[in-house]
Enzyme design. Structure first.
Site, PDB file in Angstrom:
ATOM      1  CD  GLU A 162      -3.021  -1.275   2.077  1.00 14.40           C
ATOM      2  OE1 GLU A 162      -3.252  -0.276   2.761  1.00 14.40           O
ATOM      3  OE2 GLU A 162      -3.619  -2.351   2.206  1.00 14.40           O
ATOM      4  CG  HIS A 452      -9.122  -6.098   1.113  1.00 14.09           C
ATOM      5  ND1 HIS A 452      -9.223  -4.756   1.340  1.00 14.09           N
ATOM      6  CD2 HIS A 452      -9.873  -6.354   0.011  1.00 14.09           C
ATOM      7  CE1 HIS A 452     -10.014  -4.212   0.430  1.00 14.09           C
ATOM      8  NE2 HIS A 452     -10.431  -5.165  -0.394  1.00 14.09           N
ATOM      9  CD  GLU A 477      -8.491   0.574   2.935  1.00 13.94           C
ATOM     10  OE1 GLU A 477      -9.541  -0.044   2.741  1.00 13.94           O
ATOM     11  OE2 GLU A 477      -7.494   0.090   3.499  1.00 13.94           O
TER      12      GLU A 477
HETATM   13  C1  NOJ Z   1      -8.240  -3.212   5.691  1.00 13.30           C
HETATM   14  C2  NOJ Z   1      -9.005  -3.287   4.430  1.00 13.30           C
HETATM   15  O1  NOJ Z   1      -8.279  -2.817   3.357  1.00 13.30           O
HETATM   16  C3  NOJ Z   1     -10.271  -2.509   4.605  1.00 13.30           C
HETATM   17  O2  NOJ Z   1     -10.970  -2.439   3.394  1.00 13.30           O
HETATM   18  C4  NOJ Z   1     -11.085  -3.142   5.684  1.00 13.30           C
HETATM   19  O3  NOJ Z   1     -12.202  -2.340   5.922  1.00 13.30           O
HETATM   20  C5  NOJ Z   1     -10.280  -3.281   6.961  1.00 13.30           C
HETATM   21  N1  NOJ Z   1      -9.006  -3.857   6.727  1.00 13.30           N
HETATM   22  C6  NOJ Z   1     -10.992  -4.162   7.970  1.00 13.30           C
HETATM   23  O4  NOJ Z   1     -11.003  -5.486   7.522  1.00 13.30           O
END
Ligand code: NOJ
Length: 671
Positions: A162, A452, A477
């Site tokens: 990331e 993820h 995010e």
């Molecule tokens: C990180 C993830 O990228 C995100 O999308 C998720 O909401 C949180 N972890 C919680 O699982």
């Protein structure tokens, strides 16, 4: 049909570093030529494209092993195959193969299998035999570049990949790097270095080795992500194969984006009935949690872990979920994700002991799954493991069959923790094994995965198309909570040629409210029109629209594009781009004759002229254009958008002004 025949030694040639005899294999169109040789019992290869040396004589093999030649065989393949879902329905797979069998000093065999395509090369190591374990500490594969191109990279320790990709001359690289690496030559050609079909091996990284004398150019060496034991790969003879090492070679940016070499190096689909695998757009009780409107946790705990009450803002409630399901049903979404739906999120959820079959008392999953079904929507499940693999694997079968019974066929998995089980890298063989075990178990339970904190994808979705999408990206995010102000607009002009080349990305486009009460200094660097364009720019067959229903209802006209844009394509083309500056992409819907266009720019405003010759020559189209207005400004006036209709044909050129951090989205329907 595959046709194998004994290889006749082609040419004896004096190669660059003293290889006296090399064996060559060319691409079907003869533009790329790969040479292999053994010198002092060490294997080497080199690559030429259009008469230009792309890779000089580069080392191969493992640890200190010495090898002797056993046999050479060649074969070829020329076929087309149909994707279960994808950027393209039909993919052409045309290559020539050279199989080199070597014997090491311990009398063990090793096969190096080379494939040369018109758009690049791939090779993998195989370890034939009948059982018997072995260990690998170092892979010696090198890439001896013969030039000093610009490269786009992220450091190998970037948590979950990331990071913001950075460009530098290859000679300036110091850090060890993640795979992939995207290479930009000064003559406008490109290369993409990555791996394919990473199944039971360690993910590769690249370190900058000393240039081979007398070359002044850099050599990238392979650094396999080790286990905590220091070993990189635990193998078994007769079973273990490395992932394919691959290098795409493209004359221009359009060809780079069009390469399907990584998918071609993966095995065909192993799931017989794929009818339950359905591309779809979804929304979720998610962005609101990241913005702190809601919480993941259901209970409040004190410092000692004692329950002191109920969380005032728990997001995954029956009532909230119904509201999201209603919205999804009314606006063309196939699914709704709910995070924090299960027991185990209270307290520090990154080291949790979640139960994947116990909903929180305020989330009536049995009722909600019936309610969703009645409304033609699926619940998207969520398994956040906190990196606690043992806890997850113990529950995996029951958790997936629980979802299968409830009609939940898509699950977002998560591994938020610096190391799995507190000690293993996500991209070590340990992590790779675990994640692929989840994908296979999910397939047996008719569940698709959105992975993820994943290992960088390598095209395994061809073999297991229930692996729909993944993260491995600094997604949208970050613009909710990163304290660095949010990702620069350039980021999305880099991703299509770096992370996205490795496979579908759950980037979560579609933010419609750019205000951020918790971190006012942070925001999505975008105009509203650009958020629409991203549904075309960033490919994912499970495409999440990030924002909340209430945000979408503030801009219903713009939202129409998200309602209509598909996420499964007949064909896709990057029409024009400059990495880090702008990207113009056109895709044709797989289930209609509609075309979609997405154009985005970095921090620079620019005017682009789009040649529409990709459209059907004999038809007139209505183009619904969503674009930045002259007054649009991503910081002061981001929501200003022009929505207009025009009649256009394949012989037209569409001129669009993209404001800074802006973009344009177009839907073309036949008149
Ligand atoms: C990180 C993830 O990228 C995100 O999308 C998720 O909401 C949180 N972890 C919680 O699982």
């Amino acid at each position: 049909m595959k046709k194998a025949y004994l290889f006749v030694l082609l040419v004896a040639a004096i190669a660059m570093t003293g290889c006296r005899q090399s064996t060559r294999v060319s691409s079907p169109d003869k533009t790329i030529e790969l040479s292999f040789c053994l010198h002092d019992q060490v294997p080497y290869y080199s690559v030429i494209k259009d008469g230009r040396q792309v890779l000089g004589t580069s080392r191969m093999g493992f640890d200190d092993h010495k090898y002797t030649m056993v046999s050479l065989r060649s074969s070829s393949k020329n076929e087309s195959w149909e994707t279960t879902w994808g950027e393209e329905r039909i993919i052409k797979n045309n290559y020539r193969e050279l199989q080199v069998t070597l014997r090491d000093e311990q009398n063990e065999l090793m096969v190096v299998r080379f494939r040369v395509f018109n758009d690049g090369i791939g090779f993998r190591y195989e370890f034939p035999g009948e059982g018997g374990s072995f260990e690998i500490c170092n892979e010696n594969t090198e890439y001896c570049f013969t030039d000093d191109p610009e490269v786009w990279t992220i450091p190998w320790r970037t948590p979950y990949y990331e990071g913001l990709w950075e460009k530098s001359p290859m000679t300036a690289l110091r850090d060890t790097l993640c795979s992939p690496v995207t290479i930009e030559y000064s003559n406008g050609s490109y290369a993409f270095l990555h791996e394919a079909a990473l199944d039971d091996w360690a993910a590769q990284n690249f370190y900058v080795a000393d240039g081979a004398e007398p070359s002044v150019f850099p050599v990238l060496g392979t650094y396999l992500t080790p286990w905590s034991t220091g070993v990189s790969v635990y193998g078994e003879r007769g079973k273990t194969k490395s992932s394919w090492r691959m290098l795409i070679l493209a004359d221009n940016i359009t060809e780079l984006a069009a390469s399907r070499l990584m998918l071609n190096l993966n095995e065909p689909c192993k799931i017989e009935d794929t009818s339950w695998i359905q591309p779809m757009k979804f929304i979720g009780i998610w962005w609101a949690i990241h913005l702190d409107h809601y919480s993941w946790c259901y209970r409040l705990l004190d410092e000692k872990g004692n329950v002191i009450g109920l969380a005032p803002k728990h997001g995954a409630t029956t009532e909230n979920m119904k509201r999201y399901i209603d919205f999804a049903a009314g606006h063309g979404f196939g699914g709704v994700l709910a995070e924090g739906w299960n027991e185990g999120w209270d307290g520090d959820w990154t080291s949790n002991l979640a139960s994947f079959t116990t909903p929180t008392p305020d989330f009536d999953i049995e009722y909600l799954s019936r309610y969703a079904k009645e409304h033609g929507v699926q619940i998207i499940g969520h398994h956040e493991t906190g990196g606690n693999i043992q806890n997850y694997e113990q529950q995996l079968d029951s958790a997936l069959s629980y979802y299968d019974r409830l009609g939940i066929h898509n699950v977002k998995t998560g591994y938020v923790h610096a190391k799995l089980e507190g000690k293993e890298w996500h991209k070590s063989q340990y992590g790779v094994r675990h994640m692929n075990h989840v994908i296979r178990t999910a397939a047996a339970n008719h569940v698709c995965i959105d992975n993820h904190e994943c290992v960088m994808p390598t095209g395994l979705c061809r073999t297991y198309p229930n692996l729909m999408t993944g993260e491995g990206v600094r997604g949208q995010e970050w613009d909710a909570w990163s304290t660095d102000g949010g990702s620069p607009a350039q980021h999305l002009c880099v991703l299509p040629f770096t992370r996205c080349m490795a496979g579908p990305v759950d980037f979560t486009p579609g933010t419609f409210d750019f205000s951020n009460p918790i971190h006012p200094e942070t925001r999505v660097h975008s105009t509203l029109a650009r958020q629409l364009a991203l549904f075309v720019t960033v490919y994912s067959p499970l495409q999440m629209a990030s924002d909340m229903p209430e945000s979408y209802m503030q801009h219903p006209e713009a939202f129409r594009f998200i309602e209509q844009v598909p996420c499964d394509w007949e064909q896709s083309h990057v029409l024009d781009a400059k990495i880090g500056e702008y990207v113009i992409t056109a895709r044709q819907d797989r289930h209609s004759s509609d075309w979609y266009l997405g154009a985005i720019t970095n921090e620079q405003e620019r005017e682009v002229s789009v040649d529409l010759s990709f459209l059907d020559k004999n038809k007139n189209y209505t183009a619904e254009i969503y674009r930045d207005d002259s007054q649009t400004d991503w910081q002061q006036n981001p929501y200003k958008i022009v929505i207009e209709k025009r009649t256009l044909t394949a012989s037209d050129t569409l001129t669009l002004t993209l404001k800074a951090a802006g973009g344009a989205a177009v839907r073309f329907t036949e008149l």
